[in-house]
Design a protein around this motif. Structure first.
Motif, PDB file in Angstrom:
ATOM      1  N   ALA A   1      -2.110 -22.100 -15.556  1.00  0.00           N
ATOM      2  CA  ALA A   1      -1.718 -23.188 -14.663  1.00  0.00           C
ATOM      3  C   ALA A   1      -2.939 -23.881 -14.057  1.00  0.00           C
ATOM      4  CB  ALA A   1      -0.805 -22.662 -13.560  1.00  0.00           C
ATOM      5  N   TRP A   2      -3.961 -23.125 -13.705  1.00  0.00           N
ATOM      6  CA  TRP A   2      -5.209 -23.733 -13.227  1.00  0.00           C
ATOM      7  C   TRP A   2      -5.788 -24.649 -14.309  1.00  0.00           C
ATOM      8  CZ3 TRP A   2      -8.526 -23.264  -8.845  1.00  0.00           C
ATOM      9  CH2 TRP A   2      -8.049 -22.441  -7.820  1.00  0.00           C
ATOM     10  N   ALA A   3      -5.829 -24.160 -15.524  1.00  0.00           N
ATOM     11  CA  ALA A   3      -6.455 -24.926 -16.604  1.00  0.00           C
ATOM     12  C   ALA A   3      -5.627 -26.141 -16.994  1.00  0.00           C
ATOM     13  CB  ALA A   3      -6.652 -24.024 -17.823  1.00  0.00           C
ATOM     14  N   ALA A   4      -4.299 -26.038 -16.885  1.00  0.00           N
ATOM     15  CA  ALA A   4      -3.419 -27.126 -17.329  1.00  0.00           C
ATOM     16  C   ALA A   4      -3.142 -28.152 -16.238  1.00  0.00           C
ATOM     17  CB  ALA A   4      -2.094 -26.547 -17.829  1.00  0.00           C
ATOM     18  N   ALA A   5      -3.607 -27.899 -15.023  1.00  0.00           N
ATOM     19  CA  ALA A   5      -3.305 -28.798 -13.904  1.00  0.00           C
ATOM     20  C   ALA A   5      -3.764 -30.223 -14.218  1.00  0.00           C
ATOM     21  CB  ALA A   5      -3.975 -28.296 -12.634  1.00  0.00           C
ATOM     22  N   PRO A   6      -2.867 -31.223 -14.155  1.00  0.00           N
ATOM     23  CA  PRO A   6      -3.266 -32.601 -14.454  1.00  0.00           C
ATOM     24  C   PRO A   6      -3.949 -33.307 -13.297  1.00  0.00           C
ATOM     25  CG  PRO A   6      -0.918 -32.503 -14.007  1.00  0.00           C
ATOM     26  CD  PRO A   6      -1.408 -31.089 -13.947  1.00  0.00           C
TER      27      PRO A   6
ATOM     28  N   THR B   1      -9.505 -20.924  -1.717  1.00  0.00           N
ATOM     29  CA  THR B   1      -9.186 -20.295  -0.440  1.00  0.00           C
ATOM     30  C   THR B   1      -7.698 -19.970  -0.360  1.00  0.00           C
ATOM     31  OG1 THR B   1     -11.010 -21.379   0.730  1.00  0.00           O
ATOM     32  CG2 THR B   1      -9.168 -20.625   2.061  1.00  0.00           C
ATOM     33  N   LEU B   2      -6.843 -20.898  -0.809  1.00  0.00           N
ATOM     34  CA  LEU B   2      -5.401 -20.653  -0.827  1.00  0.00           C
ATOM     35  C   LEU B   2      -5.069 -19.454  -1.713  1.00  0.00           C
ATOM     36  CD1 LEU B   2      -2.482 -21.445  -0.141  1.00  0.00           C
ATOM     37  CD2 LEU B   2      -2.561 -23.035  -2.086  1.00  0.00           C
ATOM     38  N   HIS B   3      -5.746 -19.338  -2.837  1.00  0.00           N
ATOM     39  CA  HIS B   3      -5.548 -18.194  -3.743  1.00  0.00           C
ATOM     40  C   HIS B   3      -5.749 -16.876  -3.000  1.00  0.00           C
ATOM     41  CE1 HIS B   3      -6.532 -15.467  -7.142  1.00  0.00           C
ATOM     42  NE2 HIS B   3      -7.641 -15.203  -6.491  1.00  0.00           N
ATOM     43  N   PHE B   4      -6.831 -16.765  -2.239  1.00  0.00           N
ATOM     44  CA  PHE B   4      -7.117 -15.515  -1.538  1.00  0.00           C
ATOM     45  C   PHE B   4      -6.190 -15.318  -0.346  1.00  0.00           C
ATOM     46  CE2 PHE B   4     -11.339 -15.954  -3.664  1.00  0.00           C
ATOM     47  CZ  PHE B   4     -11.308 -14.753  -4.342  1.00  0.00           C
ATOM     48  N   LEU B   5      -5.827 -16.391   0.351  1.00  0.00           N
ATOM     49  CA  LEU B   5      -4.931 -16.247   1.489  1.00  0.00           C
ATOM     50  C   LEU B   5      -3.523 -15.843   1.032  1.00  0.00           C
ATOM     51  CD1 LEU B   5      -5.953 -19.268   3.744  1.00  0.00           C
ATOM     52  CD2 LEU B   5      -6.476 -16.854   4.089  1.00  0.00           C
ATOM     53  N   ALA B   6      -3.048 -16.445  -0.057  1.00  0.00           N
ATOM     54  CA  ALA B   6      -1.740 -16.070  -0.586  1.00  0.00           C
ATOM     55  C   ALA B   6      -1.727 -14.600  -0.998  1.00  0.00           C
ATOM     56  CB  ALA B   6      -1.378 -16.960  -1.775  1.00  0.00           C
ATOM     57  N   SER B   7      -2.809 -14.161  -1.602  1.00  0.00           N
ATOM     58  CA  SER B   7      -2.921 -12.757  -1.984  1.00  0.00           C
ATOM     59  C   SER B   7      -2.891 -11.854  -0.762  1.00  0.00           C
ATOM     60  CB  SER B   7      -4.202 -12.537  -2.786  1.00  0.00           C
ATOM     61  OG  SER B   7      -4.392 -11.168  -3.068  1.00  0.00           O
ATOM     62  N   ALA B   8      -3.592 -12.266   0.303  1.00  0.00           N
ATOM     63  CA  ALA B   8      -3.626 -11.456   1.522  1.00  0.00           C
ATOM     64  C   ALA B   8      -2.234 -11.279   2.116  1.00  0.00           C
ATOM     65  CB  ALA B   8      -4.560 -12.100   2.546  1.00  0.00           C
TER      66      ALA B   8
ATOM     67  N   VAL C   1      -2.266 -26.180  -6.206  1.00  0.00           N
ATOM     68  CA  VAL C   1      -1.575 -25.420  -5.159  1.00  0.00           C
ATOM     69  C   VAL C   1      -0.615 -24.393  -5.769  1.00  0.00           C
ATOM     70  CG1 VAL C   1       0.027 -25.570  -3.218  1.00  0.00           C
ATOM     71  CG2 VAL C   1      -1.869 -27.194  -3.410  1.00  0.00           C
ATOM     72  N   PRO C   2       0.339 -24.790  -6.619  1.00  0.00           N
ATOM     73  CA  PRO C   2       1.194 -23.753  -7.237  1.00  0.00           C
ATOM     74  C   PRO C   2       0.406 -22.794  -8.122  1.00  0.00           C
ATOM     75  CG  PRO C   2       1.609 -25.913  -8.224  1.00  0.00           C
ATOM     76  CD  PRO C   2       0.767 -26.141  -7.019  1.00  0.00           C
ATOM     77  N   ALA C   3      -0.641 -23.296  -8.782  1.00  0.00           N
ATOM     78  CA  ALA C   3      -1.459 -22.407  -9.608  1.00  0.00           C
ATOM     79  C   ALA C   3      -2.117 -21.331  -8.756  1.00  0.00           C
ATOM     80  CB  ALA C   3      -2.516 -23.219 -10.356  1.00  0.00           C
ATOM     81  N   ALA C   4      -2.621 -21.711  -7.584  1.00  0.00           N
ATOM     82  CA  ALA C   4      -3.268 -20.749  -6.690  1.00  0.00           C
ATOM     83  C   ALA C   4      -2.275 -19.730  -6.155  1.00  0.00           C
ATOM     84  CB  ALA C   4      -3.941 -21.486  -5.533  1.00  0.00           C
ATOM     85  N   LEU C   5      -1.028 -20.165  -5.913  1.00  0.00           N
ATOM     86  CA  LEU C   5      -0.009 -19.219  -5.459  1.00  0.00           C
ATOM     87  C   LEU C   5       0.306 -18.184  -6.535  1.00  0.00           C
ATOM     88  CD1 LEU C   5       2.427 -21.666  -3.609  1.00  0.00           C
ATOM     89  CD2 LEU C   5       0.699 -20.154  -2.599  1.00  0.00           C
ATOM     90  N   LEU C   6       0.315 -18.626  -7.802  1.00  0.00           N
ATOM     91  CA  LEU C   6       0.569 -17.699  -8.902  1.00  0.00           C
ATOM     92  C   LEU C   6      -0.561 -16.681  -9.034  1.00  0.00           C
ATOM     93  CD1 LEU C   6       1.951 -20.102 -11.670  1.00  0.00           C
ATOM     94  CD2 LEU C   6       3.248 -18.400 -10.373  1.00  0.00           C
ATOM     95  N   THR C   7      -1.803 -17.154  -9.113  1.00  0.00           N
ATOM     96  CA  THR C   7      -2.921 -16.214  -9.274  1.00  0.00           C
ATOM     97  C   THR C   7      -3.106 -15.349  -8.041  1.00  0.00           C
ATOM     98  OG1 THR C   7      -4.457 -17.981  -8.605  1.00  0.00           O
ATOM     99  CG2 THR C   7      -4.178 -17.596 -10.971  1.00  0.00           C
ATOM    100  N   GLY C   8      -2.804 -15.895  -6.854  1.00  0.00           N
ATOM    101  CA  GLY C   8      -2.896 -15.078  -5.646  1.00  0.00           C
ATOM    102  C   GLY C   8      -1.923 -13.924  -5.676  1.00  0.00           C
ATOM    103  N   ALA C   9      -0.684 -14.187  -6.130  1.00  0.00           N
ATOM    104  CA  ALA C   9       0.301 -13.113  -6.234  1.00  0.00           C
ATOM    105  C   ALA C   9      -0.107 -12.094  -7.293  1.00  0.00           C
ATOM    106  CB  ALA C   9       1.672 -13.699  -6.570  1.00  0.00           C
ATOM    107  N   GLY C  10      -0.605 -12.571  -8.430  1.00  0.00           N
ATOM    108  CA  GLY C  10      -1.055 -11.654  -9.474  1.00  0.00           C
ATOM    109  C   GLY C  10      -2.220 -10.795  -9.024  1.00  0.00           C
TER     110      GLY C  10
ATOM    111  N   VAL D   1       1.569 -10.774 -15.584  1.00  0.00           N
ATOM    112  CA  VAL D   1       2.180 -12.045 -15.973  1.00  0.00           C
ATOM    113  C   VAL D   1       1.750 -13.161 -15.036  1.00  0.00           C
ATOM    114  CG1 VAL D   1       4.382 -13.266 -16.194  1.00  0.00           C
ATOM    115  CG2 VAL D   1       4.156 -10.944 -17.080  1.00  0.00           C
ATOM    116  N   LEU D   2       1.762 -12.885 -13.735  1.00  0.00           N
ATOM    117  CA  LEU D   2       1.384 -13.906 -12.751  1.00  0.00           C
ATOM    118  C   LEU D   2      -0.092 -14.279 -12.879  1.00  0.00           C
ATOM    119  CD1 LEU D   2       3.373 -12.474  -9.733  1.00  0.00           C
ATOM    120  CD2 LEU D   2       3.779 -14.685 -10.831  1.00  0.00           C
ATOM    121  N   SER D   3      -0.947 -13.295 -13.114  1.00  0.00           N
ATOM    122  CA  SER D   3      -2.375 -13.578 -13.261  1.00  0.00           C
ATOM    123  C   SER D   3      -2.654 -14.422 -14.495  1.00  0.00           C
ATOM    124  CB  SER D   3      -3.167 -12.268 -13.336  1.00  0.00           C
ATOM    125  OG  SER D   3      -3.082 -11.552 -12.132  1.00  0.00           O
TER     126      SER D   3
END
Length: 397
Positions: free
Chosen positions: A91-96, A52-59, A102-111, A83-85
């Motif tokens: 970042a989604w895959a590497a998240a520990p 949801t954060l991914h889509f809201l950040a994109s919006a 949260v930062p991963a979703a912001l990156l993909t949302g911007a991309g 690059v962001l996508s």
């Protein structure tokens, strides 16, 4: 003047970009949810919240996309989105831990914002005026291709080599292919090549649309357009999030998968038919309202199926699918007809932002309705939203 019109090459390049953009930014998160919740045992609610954060950040970003494009230029904006996508998927895959989503979703949302619907419209609209419906239909068909190709690709690679290597591979291949494509096909504009929109011998005559003074939100025409497609997208996204599991009891796992694929194929057919067959003088709002009614008929078939009738479930997928792709391609065409050319980019960007802000919550809303009221509520809620969208479009121009 060049002998061959360059615009159609631009359309196919935009098709390729859309395939990658939707393969990561739209279809990817659903596969990642399964990989993280099923493979790592993370909370479904936590991962869904990141989606949801991914889509809201994109919006939030896509509403400012015309300003971003003016500042960076089209090529730099699109390459930043790539690059962001790609980096965001890694970042989604590497998240520990879930908090790192949260930062991963912001990156993909911007991309996603920089490479998806409003960006594709910005690419194509420079080259087409009269034939823009057909050109946009072809370019946006890349979105459907993203679902057809990338969903099984993500699933196969994650199952075979793991989530992180899969994300690195898909991101790297996408960058390697699309980075030069962006420079080769999206840097020139018609004036640079001595051409005009649609490949015509002269520039198109200015459209009669005069616009309205003030902000877009102050314009009734914009409010009705954005409200209609926001309602329709909530119904569409909510239904898509539930329809596979609704059909599994009657069709089986494989059959339900084929039915969803059939809906995607019908989306391509429906979008292409509208793009090529819509008469130049036809009401584009009327076409959009009819599109919502076709989807509403699919919701009626889903309700009538009751989860047990395989033929009705397949019919529901066909009818719903025929309207699926046009919710993406029709808003830019309506904007082209009703606003001056200088305002169309801003109109499309803001409508896209509103749609994403609304449909980000659709899976959760439909899931809650289904849990509280039963399976029938999915088709009923979609039907109400589709009819409301058609009524809003027809009620005010």
């Amino acid at each position: 003047m060049a002998d061959r019109f360059f615009g159609w090459q631009v359309v196919w390049a935009a098709f390729a970009l859309a395939s990658f953009a939707w393969g990561i930014g739209f279809y990817g998160p659903g596969v990642w949810l399964h990989a993280l919740a099923g493979g790592r045992g993370w909370s479904v609610a936590a991962v869904s919240g990141a989606i949801t954060l991914h889509f809201l950040a994109s919006a939030l970003l896509v509403a400012r996309l015309p300003a971003v494009q003016a500042r960076l230029g089209l090529v730099a904006m699109l390459r930043a989105g790539l690059v962001l996508s790609a980096g965001g998927a890694v970042a989604w895959a590497a998240a520990p831990a879930p908090a790192w989503l949260v930062p991963a979703a912001l990156l993909t949302g911007a991309g996603w914002a920089m490479t998806s619907g409003a960006a594709i419209n910005a690419i194509v609209s420079r080259w087409f005026d009269r034939r823009r419906p057909a050109a946009l239909a072809m370019a946006y068909n890349g979105a459907s291709m993203g679902g057809i190709v990338f969903v099984p690709l993500w699933a196969a690679l994650i199952g075979g080599i793991g989530f992180l290597p899969a994300a690195i591979a898909i991101g790297a291949i996408g960058m390697a292919v699309l980075w030069p494509v962006v420079g080769r096909w999206f840097a020139p504009d018609p004036a640079m090549l001595g051409q005009h929109a649609d490949g015509a011998a002269a520039p198109p005559a200015p459209r009669a649309a005069a616009g309205v003074a003030g902000s877009l939100w102050s314009q009734p025409g914009f409010r009705s357009l954005s409200m209609a497609f926001a309602l329709g997208m909530v119904g569409q996204m909510g239904l898509l999030s539930q329809v596979y599991s609704l059909m599994t009891p009657a069709l089986g796992v494989a059959g339900a998968g084929w039915a969803v694929s059939l809906a995607t194929v019908c989306a391509v057919l429906g979008r292409t038919a509208v793009g090529w067959l819509l008469p130049s003088g036809a009401s584009r709002r009327g076409a959009a309202a009819l599109n919502f009614l076709v989807q509403a008929a699919g919701s009626v078939a889903l309700l009538a199926a009751g989860g047990t009738s395989a033929p009705l479930l397949v019919l529901a997928c066909v009818l719903f699918g025929l309207g699926l792709g046009n919710l993406l391609s029709l808003p830019p065409l309506i904007a082209q007809a009703e606003w001056p050319a200088a305002q169309v980019g801003a109109v499309v960007a803001l409508i896209t932002a509103v749609n994403q802000a609304f449909y980000a919550f659709a899976p959760a809303i439909f899931g809650l309705l289904r849990e509280v009221g039963g399976d029938w509520t999915v088709g009923a809620a979609a039907l109400v939203l589709q009819l409301a969208a058609a009524a809003v479009l027809r009620g005010r121009r």
